[in-house]
Design a protein around this motif. Structure first.
Motif, PDB file in Angstrom:
ATOM      1  N   ARG A  60      68.120  73.057  33.237  1.00  3.75           N
ATOM      2  CA  ARG A  60      67.458  72.282  33.957  1.00  3.75           C
ATOM      3  C   ARG A  60      68.437  71.338  34.549  1.00  3.75           C
ATOM      4  O   ARG A  60      69.186  70.723  34.003  1.00  3.75           O
ATOM      5  CB  ARG A  60      66.305  71.619  33.519  1.00  3.75           C
ATOM      6  N   ASN A  64      66.047  66.045  37.313  1.00  2.00           N
ATOM      7  CA  ASN A  64      64.863  66.335  37.517  1.00  2.00           C
ATOM      8  C   ASN A  64      63.951  65.777  36.041  1.00  2.00           C
ATOM      9  O   ASN A  64      64.167  66.095  34.987  1.00  2.00           O
ATOM     10  CB  ASN A  64      64.545  68.057  37.440  1.00  2.00           C
ATOM     11  N   PRO A  65      63.336  64.795  36.263  1.00  2.42           N
ATOM     12  CA  PRO A  65      62.927  63.987  35.286  1.00  2.42           C
ATOM     13  C   PRO A  65      61.945  64.588  34.183  1.00  2.42           C
ATOM     14  O   PRO A  65      61.119  65.633  34.602  1.00  2.42           O
ATOM     15  CB  PRO A  65      62.144  62.629  35.684  1.00  2.42           C
ATOM     16  N   ILE A 101      52.756  58.533  37.051  1.00  3.95           N
ATOM     17  CA  ILE A 101      53.955  57.793  36.833  1.00  3.95           C
ATOM     18  C   ILE A 101      53.659  56.207  37.100  1.00  3.95           C
ATOM     19  O   ILE A 101      52.966  55.762  37.994  1.00  3.95           O
ATOM     20  CB  ILE A 101      54.557  58.345  38.282  1.00  3.95           C
ATOM     21  N   LEU A 116      65.746  57.652  37.444  1.00  2.89           N
ATOM     22  CA  LEU A 116      64.374  56.957  38.134  1.00  2.89           C
ATOM     23  C   LEU A 116      64.171  55.695  37.553  1.00  2.89           C
ATOM     24  O   LEU A 116      64.372  55.769  36.320  1.00  2.89           O
ATOM     25  CB  LEU A 116      63.384  57.638  38.565  1.00  2.89           C
ATOM     26  N   THR A 118      61.011  54.834  37.321  1.00  3.20           N
ATOM     27  CA  THR A 118      59.808  55.198  36.817  1.00  3.20           C
ATOM     28  C   THR A 118      59.798  56.069  35.692  1.00  3.20           C
ATOM     29  O   THR A 118      60.685  56.743  35.434  1.00  3.20           O
ATOM     30  CB  THR A 118      58.882  55.593  38.063  1.00  3.20           C
ATOM     31  N   ALA A 120      57.037  59.151  33.659  1.00  2.00           N
ATOM     32  CA  ALA A 120      55.902  59.910  33.643  1.00  2.00           C
ATOM     33  C   ALA A 120      55.259  59.867  32.377  1.00  2.00           C
ATOM     34  O   ALA A 120      55.913  60.027  31.397  1.00  2.00           O
ATOM     35  CB  ALA A 120      56.222  61.345  34.275  1.00  2.00           C
ATOM     36  N   PRO A 143      59.315  68.903  28.987  1.00  2.00           N
ATOM     37  CA  PRO A 143      58.985  69.644  30.152  1.00  2.00           C
ATOM     38  C   PRO A 143      58.448  71.040  29.974  1.00  2.00           C
ATOM     39  O   PRO A 143      58.214  71.342  28.551  1.00  2.00           O
ATOM     40  CB  PRO A 143      60.536  69.802  30.722  1.00  2.00           C
ATOM     41  N   SER A 144      58.148  71.931  30.782  1.00  2.00           N
ATOM     42  CA  SER A 144      57.570  73.251  30.333  1.00  2.00           C
ATOM     43  C   SER A 144      58.559  73.883  29.527  1.00  2.00           C
ATOM     44  O   SER A 144      59.798  73.705  30.034  1.00  2.00           O
ATOM     45  CB  SER A 144      56.945  73.840  31.662  1.00  2.00           C
ATOM     46  N   ILE A 184      50.076  65.390  38.756  1.00  2.00           N
ATOM     47  CA  ILE A 184      50.895  64.182  38.710  1.00  2.00           C
ATOM     48  C   ILE A 184      50.570  63.303  39.692  1.00  2.00           C
ATOM     49  O   ILE A 184      50.574  63.663  40.917  1.00  2.00           O
ATOM     50  CB  ILE A 184      52.296  64.582  38.744  1.00  2.00           C
ATOM     51  N   ARG A 196      51.713  66.329  42.247  1.00  2.00           N
ATOM     52  CA  ARG A 196      51.740  67.705  41.828  1.00  2.00           C
ATOM     53  C   ARG A 196      50.002  68.130  41.532  1.00  2.00           C
ATOM     54  O   ARG A 196      49.559  67.279  40.787  1.00  2.00           O
ATOM     55  CB  ARG A 196      52.407  68.050  40.736  1.00  2.00           C
ATOM     56  N   LEU A 229      59.266  62.466  46.576  1.00  2.00           N
ATOM     57  CA  LEU A 229      58.673  61.468  45.669  1.00  2.00           C
ATOM     58  C   LEU A 229      58.908  62.035  44.176  1.00  2.00           C
ATOM     59  O   LEU A 229      59.051  61.195  43.370  1.00  2.00           O
ATOM     60  CB  LEU A 229      57.450  61.103  45.810  1.00  2.00           C
ATOM     61  N   SER A 230      58.971  63.380  44.123  1.00  2.00           N
ATOM     62  CA  SER A 230      59.007  63.872  42.724  1.00  2.00           C
ATOM     63  C   SER A 230      60.249  64.856  42.788  1.00  2.00           C
ATOM     64  O   SER A 230      60.026  65.827  43.497  1.00  2.00           O
ATOM     65  CB  SER A 230      57.572  64.561  42.320  1.00  2.00           C
ATOM     66  N   PRO A 231      61.103  64.508  41.791  1.00  3.97           N
ATOM     67  CA  PRO A 231      62.491  65.550  42.273  1.00  3.97           C
ATOM     68  C   PRO A 231      62.087  67.088  41.802  1.00  3.97           C
ATOM     69  O   PRO A 231      62.594  67.889  42.372  1.00  3.97           O
ATOM     70  CB  PRO A 231      63.458  64.729  41.062  1.00  3.97           C
ATOM     71  N   GLY A 232      61.328  67.135  40.966  1.00  2.00           N
ATOM     72  CA  GLY A 232      60.998  68.462  40.695  1.00  2.00           C
ATOM     73  C   GLY A 232      60.267  69.459  42.083  1.00  2.00           C
ATOM     74  O   GLY A 232      60.642  70.571  42.071  1.00  2.00           O
TER      75      GLY A 232
HETATM   76  P1  AMP Z   1      57.530  69.876  33.789  1.00  3.83           P
HETATM   77  O1  AMP Z   1      57.789  68.723  32.840  1.00  3.83           O
HETATM   78  O2  AMP Z   1      58.334  71.025  33.760  1.00  3.83           O
HETATM   79  O3  AMP Z   1      55.973  69.974  34.252  1.00  3.83           O
HETATM   80  O4  AMP Z   1      57.937  69.184  35.193  1.00  3.83           O
HETATM   81  C1  AMP Z   1      57.969  67.561  35.174  1.00  3.83           C
HETATM   82  C2  AMP Z   1      57.445  67.245  36.555  1.00  3.83           C
HETATM   83  O5  AMP Z   1      57.378  65.984  36.569  1.00  3.83           O
HETATM   84  C3  AMP Z   1      58.949  67.375  37.549  1.00  3.83           C
HETATM   85  O6  AMP Z   1      58.397  68.012  38.868  1.00  3.83           O
HETATM   86  C4  AMP Z   1      59.484  66.003  37.980  1.00  3.83           C
HETATM   87  O7  AMP Z   1      59.971  65.855  39.100  1.00  3.83           O
HETATM   88  C5  AMP Z   1      57.930  65.114  37.429  1.00  3.83           C
HETATM   89  N1  AMP Z   1      58.467  64.007  37.289  1.00  3.83           N
HETATM   90  C6  AMP Z   1      58.626  63.418  35.924  1.00  3.83           C
HETATM   91  N2  AMP Z   1      58.989  62.052  35.989  1.00  3.83           N
HETATM   92  C7  AMP Z   1      58.907  61.539  37.271  1.00  3.83           C
HETATM   93  C8  AMP Z   1      59.091  60.306  37.964  1.00  3.83           C
HETATM   94  N3  AMP Z   1      59.389  59.278  37.260  1.00  3.83           N
HETATM   95  N4  AMP Z   1      58.688  60.201  39.124  1.00  3.83           N
HETATM   96  C9  AMP Z   1      58.430  61.295  40.017  1.00  3.83           C
HETATM   97  N5  AMP Z   1      58.139  62.561  39.326  1.00  3.83           N
HETATM   98  C10 AMP Z   1      58.405  62.790  38.076  1.00  3.83           C
END
Ligand code: AMP
Ligand code: MG
Length: 347
Positions: A60, A64-65, A101, A116, A118, A120, A143-144, A184, A196, A229-232
């Motif tokens: 990953r 992508n946090p 967040i 970031l 911030t 999650a 993460p997933s 999210i 999300r 706003l959310s890198p993912g």
């Molecule tokens: P996953 O853990 O695979 O479900 O992906 C985690 C998701 O949470 C990703 O899309 C990230 O971009 C989002 N995410 C995690 N931490 C933050 C944060 N501090 N600000 C915005 N989005 C976040």
């Protein structure tokens, strides 16, 4: 790396397995565990090396946090600057499929939050997940548990397919109930932005945050150079090997189109259960549940995409465009990304 696989259903009866897994996490290792949304790839969220190992195992991008999992909403205190709005959300939806967040505290390394300021926070509603987090005494970044670019795993076999040899242990706790990743929300004072969609719907959230807004990237393609706003959200997730086209339009016409396409070689259809008997013999079908049964569709979607990937004869996929209200929004969001925003209106 050798990956140990254990079945675990009852955290009390399987306490020895749980303790083994907690030991791995305390020593900086990686453990895949079940949650109510999808399987998570867990590591110690206060350990930079564990975070690096998570990114490496998933393949990953490190901007992508990661989401931090705690066993109880109050356990976010050492890691995040909480607020009244956070605790209001927690009262309604935690434990549950909601990630919030918040501004981060220094205890969480920047490598975990993709740089970031911030963090999650999520408190999963799954006995095994909560018992494991409690047993470690640590916040767990998870993460997933899929390789980057693959659908999120909704059973242990999916995680094993992607991560065997890349993690220390996989805990098999059966199928995930929800099947889509957590909702999210980013809190800004008393207001919030939905980043999300998931099983906690915008309608649910507005009972607590009446002026909740929905980030444009939830339903639309990102423009060139647009900020997210959310890198993912900027990555194309869940990409099936065969291109996926989403169909919208009047029900009977869409159905007729699908029946015609199903007769073609190399076409696979993510169809509703009631469409199965209408399809031509030899059609390659990946049923996702009843048309009105969005819960089953959420539960089935990622498994269906994995099945389609495993069918070598399929080089073109079709599916219905989900509705945009309730749980439909979460399905819509995952579907448009899997389809790289290819939507065809059938007239
Ligand atoms: P996953 O853990 O695979 O479900 O992906 C985690 C998701 O949470 C990703 O899309 C990230 O971009 C989002 N995410 C995690 N931490 C933050 C944060 N501090 N600000 C915005 N989005 C976040
Ligand atoms: Mg993911």
């Amino acid at each position: 790396m050798e990956t140990q696989l254990y079945q675990i259903t009852d955290p009390e009866r399987d306490a020895a397995v749980l303790e083994k897994a907690a030991g791995i996490l305390r020593r900086g290792g990686l453990v895949v565990f079940p949650t109510e949304t999808v399987y998570g790839l867990g590591g110690n969220a206060t350990d930079e090396n564990a975070a690096k190992a998570i990114y490496a195992a998933k393949g990953r991008p490190s901007d992508n946090p990661l989401i931090i999992h705690v066993a109880d909403p109050t356990e976010a205190e050492p890691y995040a600057v909480t607020s009244d709005a956070y605790y209001r959300l927690a009262r309604h939806f935690m434990p549950g499929p909601l990630t919030v967040i918040l501004p981060k505290k220094d205890s969480i390394p920047l490598s975990v939050t993709g740089g970031l300021d911030t963090v999650a926070i999520r408190c999963p509603d799954h006995a095994v997940a909560r018992a494991l987090i409690k047993a470690t005494g640590l916040p767990i970044a998870a993460p997933s548990a899929n390789r980057s670019g693959r659908p999120s795993p909704t059973c242990a076999a999916h995680a094993a397919e992607d991560l065997t040899g890349r993690v220390d242990m996989i805990l098999d706790g059966g199928d995930c109930e929800v099947g889509l990743e957590s909702t999210i929300v980013k809190l800004e004072g008393d207001s919030g932005v939905l980043l999300r969609p998931g099983a906690v719907t915008p309608e649910d959230l507005r009972r607590v945050i009446p002026d909740l807004t929905i980030a444009p990237a939830v339903t639309a393609a990102l423009g060139e150079g647009e900020r997210v706003l959310s890198p993912g959200m900027k990555y194309r997730h869940y990409a099936p090997a065969a291109p996926l086209v989403l169909l919208e339009g009047e029900e009977a016409r869409v159905r007729a189109f699908l029946i015609e396409k199903a007769a073609e070689r190399g076409v696979g259809i993510l169809c509703f259960d009631e469409e199965i008997p209408l399809m031509p013999t030899g059609a390659v079908l990946f049923p996702v549940g009843g048309k009105a049964d969005l819960e089953t569709q959420a539960h089935r979607l990622f498994a269906a995409l994995r099945e389609a990937d495993a069918a070598p004869e399929v080089h073109q996929l079709y599916a219905h465009l989900p509705p945009m209200d309730g749980l439909g929004l979460a399905l819509y969001n995952r579907a448009i990304r899997a389809a790289a925003h290819t939507i065809v209106h059938i007239t």
